[in-house]
Design a protein around this motif. Sequence first.
Motif, mmCIF file in Angstrom:
data_model
loop_
_atom_site.group_PDB
_atom_site.id
_atom_site.type_symbol
_atom_site.label_atom_id
_atom_site.label_comp_id
_atom_site.label_asym_id
_atom_site.label_seq_id
_atom_site.Cartn_x
_atom_site.Cartn_y
_atom_site.Cartn_z
ATOM 1 N N GLU A 171 2.205 3.345 -3.101
ATOM 2 C CA GLU A 171 1.274 3.456 -1.982
ATOM 3 C C GLU A 171 -0.064 2.871 -2.391
ATOM 4 O O GLU A 171 -0.342 2.687 -3.585
ATOM 5 N N LEU A 173 -3.777 3.238 -3.143
ATOM 6 C CA LEU A 173 -4.664 4.324 -3.538
ATOM 7 C C LEU A 173 -6.078 3.797 -3.730
ATOM 8 O O LEU A 173 -6.275 2.674 -4.230
ATOM 9 N N ILE A 175 -8.255 4.122 -6.157
ATOM 10 C CA ILE A 175 -7.907 4.593 -7.486
ATOM 11 C C ILE A 175 -9.029 5.388 -8.139
ATOM 12 O O ILE A 175 -8.775 6.339 -8.898
ATOM 13 N N PHE A 178 -8.867 8.837 -6.696
ATOM 14 C CA PHE A 178 -7.642 9.491 -7.172
ATOM 15 C C PHE A 178 -7.871 10.122 -8.546
ATOM 16 O O PHE A 178 -7.574 11.307 -8.765
ATOM 17 N N CYS A 211 1.849 4.281 -8.020
ATOM 18 C CA CYS A 211 2.672 5.477 -7.830
ATOM 19 C C CYS A 211 1.831 6.681 -8.242
ATOM 20 O O CYS A 211 1.557 6.874 -9.432
ATOM 21 N N SER A 212 1.412 7.477 -7.277
ATOM 22 C CA SER A 212 0.494 8.572 -7.562
ATOM 23 C C SER A 212 1.107 9.618 -8.487
ATOM 24 O O SER A 212 0.429 10.131 -9.386
ATOM 25 N N GLU A 213 2.393 9.947 -8.307
ATOM 26 C CA GLU A 213 3.015 10.966 -9.143
ATOM 27 C C GLU A 213 3.040 10.547 -10.609
ATOM 28 O O GLU A 213 2.705 11.321 -11.504
ATOM 29 N N GLU A 216 -0.477 10.508 -12.131
ATOM 30 C CA GLU A 216 -0.940 11.870 -12.346
ATOM 31 C C GLU A 216 -0.332 12.449 -13.620
ATOM 32 O O GLU A 216 -1.042 13.011 -14.465
#
Length: 361
Positions: A171, A173, A175, A178, A211-213, A216
């Motif tokens: 997605e 972001l 960044i 984030f 990829c946020s996951e 993280e």
Amino acid sequence: MEERNDKYAMLDLMFRPAFCVEDNIITYVNQPAHRYMLSPGVDIRSLIATGAQEYAGFSDGCLYLTLLIAENNVGVSIVRMENMDIFMLDQEEAQSELRALALAAKELREPLAGVITVTDRLIPLLIADNENPKVELQTAQLNRRLFQMMRMVSNMSDALTYSQNTSPRMEYLEIGRFFDEILAKCQDLFERNGMVLHYTGLEETVYTLACSERLERAIYNLLSNASKFSPRESVIDVQLTRRGNRLYLSVSDQGCGIDNSTMGSIYARYQRESTLEDVRNGIGLGMILVRTTAALHGGALLIDHPSEIGTRVTMTMEIRHSKNVIQSPAFSIDYAGEWDHALLELSDCLSSDLYGFENIH
């Protein structure tokens, strides 16, 4: 010439596929690496899939990047010895090891989930029926241990998926925001845990495909490692910077540092035989998540010692813009089982005080 031959002889003693590079040209390939059809005279720059800019500026420490060999992505650790770079490839057997861990994690998930469910129902009853403060302390300790087990099982399960170059949900972001949100939460947790976390973010707005996951989990793993090896009340410094089309996320600690002799193998500690070494080292699955996340985002991972004490780990990312965004699935499973991600991923370094019943719900 004699010194060069000594390094070649050292490579011949390694079971791990490896080769030497001088002035960007492969000069020697050990026997285990022959199956990759590598040969002296090849320009290494033609094989680099991710991390080309990082390798061009590489001078010290250990760099992890990805090569494209026979249309296959292969991870490689690089250490520099004077004017020669030693490339050590991930072993093909690593996939079998990770597959075994993933199968073990699958078997562990159901009984662990049952224990967590029963514990979650039992703890409020224990606290309500017993005003002894030791009960709350012991239940918090139990919660933390359960979170540690959940994290380990999750890493065992996902390390294989990460290493297989699967296509996760991507997605756009902002960044900077984030990472700002993640680090702000971590600063609060670290402060409550008696540690100092200093963060410097971007001074500009940057959007990128990511990829946020995975990002993280990568930052949580870097922070967990840094805090475990840092003296109490020392400063962990995190910096997010931009250079051209690349982002650099650096985590620096003030611990004892990583010995140069083990730098190249920290990405595959799970393949080592059991020893009595420092238990804080773990089994290395977290580092698989970090370095494969860097590769997924077109970057690399660098471990070095910029000062006399401590270690700096830098994960790089390419700023990407593409119309081919993988759409979010209709149903997405939370890898943390809806529990607090920070408390789960940092359970190896935070104190039990933060795992009281009220905090984790």
